[in-house]
Design an enzyme around this catalytic site. Structure first.
Site, PDB file in Angstrom:
ATOM      1  N   ASP A   1     -11.876 -10.323   7.055  1.00 22.79           N
ATOM      2  CA  ASP A   1     -10.461 -10.109   7.373  1.00 22.79           C
ATOM      3  C   ASP A   1     -10.314  -8.968   8.372  1.00 22.79           C
ATOM      4  O   ASP A   1      -9.452  -8.103   8.236  1.00 22.79           O
ATOM      5  CB  ASP A   1      -9.676  -9.815   6.076  1.00 22.79           C
ATOM      6  CG  ASP A   1      -8.174 -10.004   6.253  1.00 22.79           C
ATOM      7  OD1 ASP A   1      -7.762 -10.683   7.220  1.00 22.79           O
ATOM      8  OD2 ASP A   1      -7.413  -9.467   5.431  1.00 22.79           O
TER       9      ASP A   1
ATOM     10  N   VAL B   1       0.851  -1.199   0.000  1.00 19.57           N
ATOM     11  CA  VAL B   1       0.000   0.000   0.000  1.00 19.57           C
ATOM     12  C   VAL B   1       0.888   1.251   0.000  1.00 19.57           C
ATOM     13  O   VAL B   1       1.833   1.343   0.785  1.00 19.57           O
ATOM     14  CB  VAL B   1      -0.936   0.025   1.232  1.00 19.57           C
ATOM     15  CG1 VAL B   1      -1.834   1.261   1.202  1.00 19.57           C
ATOM     16  CG2 VAL B   1      -1.790  -1.242   1.291  1.00 19.57           C
TER      17      VAL B   1
ATOM     18  N   GLY C   1     -13.905  -7.949   1.099  1.00 17.44           N
ATOM     19  CA  GLY C   1     -14.172  -8.270  -0.303  1.00 17.44           C
ATOM     20  C   GLY C   1     -12.899  -8.462  -1.096  1.00 17.44           C
ATOM     21  O   GLY C   1     -12.084  -9.300  -0.759  1.00 17.44           O
TER      22      GLY C   1
ATOM     23  N   SER D   1      -3.266   2.774  10.622  1.00 19.23           N
ATOM     24  CA  SER D   1      -4.118   1.661  11.066  1.00 19.23           C
ATOM     25  C   SER D   1      -4.113   1.575  12.589  1.00 19.23           C
ATOM     26  O   SER D   1      -3.236   2.134  13.255  1.00 19.23           O
ATOM     27  CB  SER D   1      -3.609   0.352  10.476  1.00 19.23           C
ATOM     28  OG  SER D   1      -2.406  -0.014  11.126  1.00 19.23           O
TER      29      SER D   1
HETATM   30  N1  LIG Z   1      -6.551   3.503   3.235  1.00 24.79           N
HETATM   31  C1  LIG Z   1      -5.402   3.505   3.936  1.00 24.79           C
HETATM   32  N2  LIG Z   1      -4.947   4.651   4.501  1.00 24.79           N
HETATM   33  C2  LIG Z   1      -3.801   4.644   5.210  1.00 24.79           C
HETATM   34  N3  LIG Z   1      -3.036   3.563   5.435  1.00 24.79           N
HETATM   35  C3  LIG Z   1      -3.440   2.391   4.905  1.00 24.79           C
HETATM   36  C4  LIG Z   1      -4.638   2.303   4.137  1.00 24.79           C
HETATM   37  N4  LIG Z   1      -4.796   1.012   3.753  1.00 24.79           N
HETATM   38  C5  LIG Z   1      -3.739   0.343   4.259  1.00 24.79           C
HETATM   39  N5  LIG Z   1      -2.910   1.160   4.953  1.00 24.79           N
HETATM   40  C6  LIG Z   1      -1.650   0.793   5.604  1.00 24.79           C
HETATM   41  O1  LIG Z   1      -0.963  -0.143   4.790  1.00 24.79           O
HETATM   42  C7  LIG Z   1      -0.580  -1.273   5.554  1.00 24.79           C
HETATM   43  C8  LIG Z   1      -0.537  -2.514   4.666  1.00 24.79           C
HETATM   44  O2  LIG Z   1      -1.841  -2.894   4.300  1.00 24.79           O
HETATM   45  P1  LIG Z   1      -2.166  -4.320   3.710  1.00 24.79           P
HETATM   46  O3  LIG Z   1      -1.362  -4.530   2.492  1.00 24.79           O
HETATM   47  O4  LIG Z   1      -3.639  -4.394   3.586  1.00 24.79           O
HETATM   48  O5  LIG Z   1      -1.648  -5.355   4.786  1.00 24.79           O
HETATM   49  P2  LIG Z   1      -2.154  -5.667   6.260  1.00 24.79           P
HETATM   50  O6  LIG Z   1      -3.542  -5.121   6.395  1.00 24.79           O
HETATM   51  O7  LIG Z   1      -2.138  -7.160   6.339  1.00 24.79           O
HETATM   52  O8  LIG Z   1      -1.161  -4.995   7.185  1.00 24.79           O
HETATM   53  C9  LIG Z   1      -1.609  -1.344   6.680  1.00 24.79           C
HETATM   54  O9  LIG Z   1      -1.099  -1.996   7.808  1.00 24.79           O
HETATM   55  C10 LIG Z   1      -1.914   0.120   6.937  1.00 24.79           C
HETATM   56  O10 LIG Z   1      -1.003   0.622   7.921  1.00 24.79           O
END
Ligand SMILES: Nc1ncnc2c1ncn2[C@@H]1O[C@H](COP(=O)(O)OP(=O)(O)O)[C@@H](O)[C@H]1O
Ligand SMILES: [Mg+2]
Length: 385
Positions: free
Chosen positions: A220, A108, A240, A176
């Site tokens: 999840d 991300v 989803g 998060s």
């Molecule tokens: N919409 C968002 N805004 C800000 N940070 C986000 C967002 N989506 C995800 N992140 C950050 O990116 C990190 C990686 O996300 P992800 O690839 O879904 O893996 P995971 O949820 O298993 O940690 C998350 O832990 C979060 O800190």
């Protein structure tokens, strides 16, 4: 007809989901779908949303606003206008500003959409070029696009880039819940029960919204899939598409998770109550600022532990209320038939009492800003977790 063309025909500009996969030109025979049967069944059963059908056929902004008015959008009843409404998202229009994190399915990043200057979070996930998968993917993307709720991270659009799907969504600058609790722990502080109440309340609002309005189960739920804005608004992401469909295909995905409910381990079922189990674990983890399970368990040992060992609980000698403890006990009822649904547990006294506390009493904005020391010389941006 190519995916991109059929997609363009069915979707009006307002949707701006683009699947112009170069992999659509692949000449190799497509392998059998690698998607789990229960997931296909789930998607096939999922009825179309009549409100959204209206939006598809009357894609004008006015109609769209009308058709979603019955949905509780924000506490004030307004919907933030989508600044990208008239744009098709394209990889060449994006600048990557920084990496926000990495999960099992992809990465991300914080990105800027150059034509509008709009900041978004973009999740890249490896995905399967086979047409069956692409068909399901389009369906799931439509579901994401239908979700308009203050408790759900807004979906702006998606496109294929080589063999990766890029999902563009609202950037939540507070990070998060995992990043937040790690930051609080680092500062040797704690998270108060009233804040935990507001987080639980927002998550349940999001789950009930997904289930009632879109027949979607999150699947999840965990601290890293709950994000917060600097205004203190708590939102769900990664249900989803990114939470299940892609995971069912991603070769690297390890199918075990600390947050899995016993019924999923025992029979592979995923009723709506499973999200409530995951919520309980998520809240214990945020309250304790660490994962409640013994670390370094092998996958099999973890599954065995979840099914057979006593459920996690808050330490007896800590001053948590009887309501919060009971709320967690309800979440951790091992038999899912006896466990409340998200809607039922909304009326638990822990949530009920939380909902009576005003924004002034529990100031989420002030809280998240203090977590990241906003405005102070030691200000930090949310850590990558
Ligand atoms: N919409 C968002 N805004 C800000 N940070 C986000 C967002 N989506 C995800 N992140 C950050 O990116 C990190 C990686 O996300 P992800 O690839 O879904 O893996 P995971 O949820 O298993 O940690 C998350 O832990 C979060 O800190
Ligand atoms: Mg995630």
């Amino acid at each position: 007809m190519s995916l991109a063309r059929s997609h363009a025909r069915k979707m009006k500009p307002a949707l701006h989901v683009q699947l112009n996969s170069s992999s659509g030109n692949s000449v190799s025979p497509s392998p059998a779908p690698a998607i789990s049967r229960p997931l296909i069944d789930f998607l096939e059963r999922n009825p179309r949303d009549p409100a959204r059908e209206i939006q598809f056929t009357n894609a004008g902004g006015e109609k769209e606003a009308q058709s979603i008015r019955s949905i509780p959008e924000t506490p004030g009843g307004t919907r933030v206008p989508d600044p990208l409404m008239n744009y098709t998202l394209r990889p060449e229009d994006m600048i990557t500003l920084k990496k926000l994190g990495e999960g099992s399915a992809g990465t991300v990043c914080k990105v800027k959409h150059v034509p509008t200057g709009f900041i978004m979070a973009r999740k890249h996930v490896r995905c399967d070029p086979n047409p069956d998968f692409q068909r399901l993917l389009q369906r799931e993307l439509k579901t994401l696009d239908r979700c308009h709720s203050p408790w759900i991270v807004t979906f702006y659009g998606a496109y294929m880039e080589d063999d990766e799907l890029a999902i563009c969504m609202e950037y939540c600058e507070g990070g998060s819940m995992e990043a937040v609790y790690k930051r609080v722990a680092e500062k040797e502080q704690t998270i108060s029960e009233s804040i935990l109440g507001k987080i639980s309340e927002a998550v349940l609002n999001g789950l009930v919204y997904l289930h009632k309005m879109h027949h979607v189960i999150h699947r999840d739920l965990k601290p890293s899939n709950i994000v917060v804005t600097m205004e203190g608004r708590i939102k769900l992401c990664d249900f989803g598409v990114s939470g299940d469909l892609v995971n069912s295909l991603a070769e690297t995905f390890v199918g075990t998770s600390y947050y899995m409910a016993p019924e999923r381990i025992q029979g592979g079922k995923y009723p709506v109550q499973s999200d409530v189990w995951s919520l309980g674990l998520t809240m214990v983890e945020i309250a304790q600022m660490k994962n409640p399970f013994p670390q370094n368990l092998a996958a099999f040992e973890l599954l065995h532990y979840i099914v057979n060992q006593p459920v996690p609980s808050l330490p007896e000698d800590e001053p948590w209320s009887a309501d919060f403890r009971d709320f967690l006990n309800q979440c951790f009822i091992k038999d899912f038939m006896k466990r409340p649904t998200p809607e039922q547990i909304m009326s638990h006294p822990f949530i009920d009492e939380s909902s009576k506390r005003s924004d002034e009493e529990v100031n989420m904005k002030a809280w998240i800003q203090s977590v990241w020391d906003l405005g102070s010389p030691t200000a930090q941006t949310p850590k990558v977790v």
